[in-house]
Design a protein around this motif. Sequence first.
Motif, PDB file in Angstrom:
ATOM      1  N   THR A 149       5.571 -34.222  26.828  1.00  0.00           N
ATOM      2  CA  THR A 149       6.561 -34.370  27.828  1.00  0.00           C
ATOM      3  C   THR A 149       6.131 -34.482  29.069  1.00  0.00           C
ATOM      4  O   THR A 149       6.942 -34.790  29.935  1.00  0.00           O
ATOM      5  N   VAL A 169      14.570 -29.285  28.591  1.00  0.00           N
ATOM      6  CA  VAL A 169      13.949 -30.087  27.454  1.00  0.00           C
ATOM      7  C   VAL A 169      12.751 -29.124  26.796  1.00  0.00           C
ATOM      8  O   VAL A 169      12.897 -28.906  25.988  1.00  0.00           O
ATOM      9  N   GLN A 200      21.861 -27.914  28.620  1.00  0.00           N
ATOM     10  CA  GLN A 200      21.032 -29.108  28.940  1.00  0.00           C
ATOM     11  C   GLN A 200      21.852 -30.442  29.162  1.00  0.00           C
ATOM     12  O   GLN A 200      21.715 -31.101  29.896  1.00  0.00           O
TER      13      GLN A 200
END
Length: 399
Positions: free
Chosen positions: A149, A84, A60
Amino acid sequence: MHSYLVTVVAALAAAAIALVVVEVVHRLTRRWGRRSLLLTELTEHAHRSFQVAATVLAVQFAVRFSTGYAVGSQWRQALLHLLVLAVIAATAWLVASLLVVIEDTALARFRVDVPDNRHARRVRTQVVMLRRVTVVVIVVLTVGVMLMTFPAVRGIGAGVLTSAGVVGVVAALAAQSLLGNVFAGLQLAFSDAVRLDDVVVVEGEWGRIEELTLSYVVVQIWDDRRLILPTSYFTSTPFQNWTRTEAAVLGTAEFEVDWSIPVQAMREELRRLVEGTELWDGRVCVLQVTDATGGMIKVRALVSAGNAGALWDLRCLVREHLVAWVRDHRPTAMPRLRTEVGNGTGELPWQWVQPRRSGRRTADSEVPDDARLFGGSDDGDARSEAFVGPDEQPTDSRR
């Protein structure tokens, strides 16, 4: 195309570095932790989750810093969002693994393979229930964080909160039985009413608590059958727990014999039997006449053992031995029905069995402990106080 290649190479390099670092840490921890239970549990149960979490986190960061904001912003944002989500899931897995390691380390301090394991079984039951609760909480929180998210989910958050009360009431009514079992499972775990490996009698079956969850309890019956009961059963229905305070228990063996049975001789035979077997724990050995109505009397032998399994075998042994003893040594005391025909004075030889003369009659002050359950010994005195109450000093009514 150059941006894509740079991103792929950076991601692969970051993943490789993360895997190498995790492997080095794993080997060092395993070497240093040979004498440490905590480090050993970490190397066995948390290695895989730590490996995945470190790799996903490294990828990431590599994707985030190897691509520019202006180049391929659409696929970059999608890939970063996916990473994520992977980081959140891997972190939750790592946290759950660490909690399991801590719980296993705590359980290792309490051994259940010892005779007096009541406290250890209580701790084990509570830790197992806490493990299930923590795993459920971690999963719920992880799913909630992952959903937050998404911008669309954050946008409708206010509407969800306003309708949460109505939805909660509807869900509670729909899942009333399920929630009742869940709360009953928590109550069982922390009220100490029942624990893992407790010996219980439920639904007329004698067995041992094999598994205790938030929704159901598995009882292993003595003949290896399994009885599945909802946890709410143990909070709403009376049941017997033989190991509530300690593993040692008492058991009885009853006999119906003729009035001519020599009770003291039978009592002495019971004492000789239990003293010669390893099943008896040396606490209680009592033989009493509990009923004397009709044509027979009822004799009860009360014995004790260190656990329920040994008690079962001891009760069977007492029955077998005393039945054989009555048959072989006191055949006139076997259960029988009498019908007298003929001389009513009882002078015929077959109408009466001459009693055997004993050497000396036992005085009242010399009554052996085998004839008394409440008193006659330290254990009997303690049992008398528990069931009858301590002796009270007489008071003078004139004061």
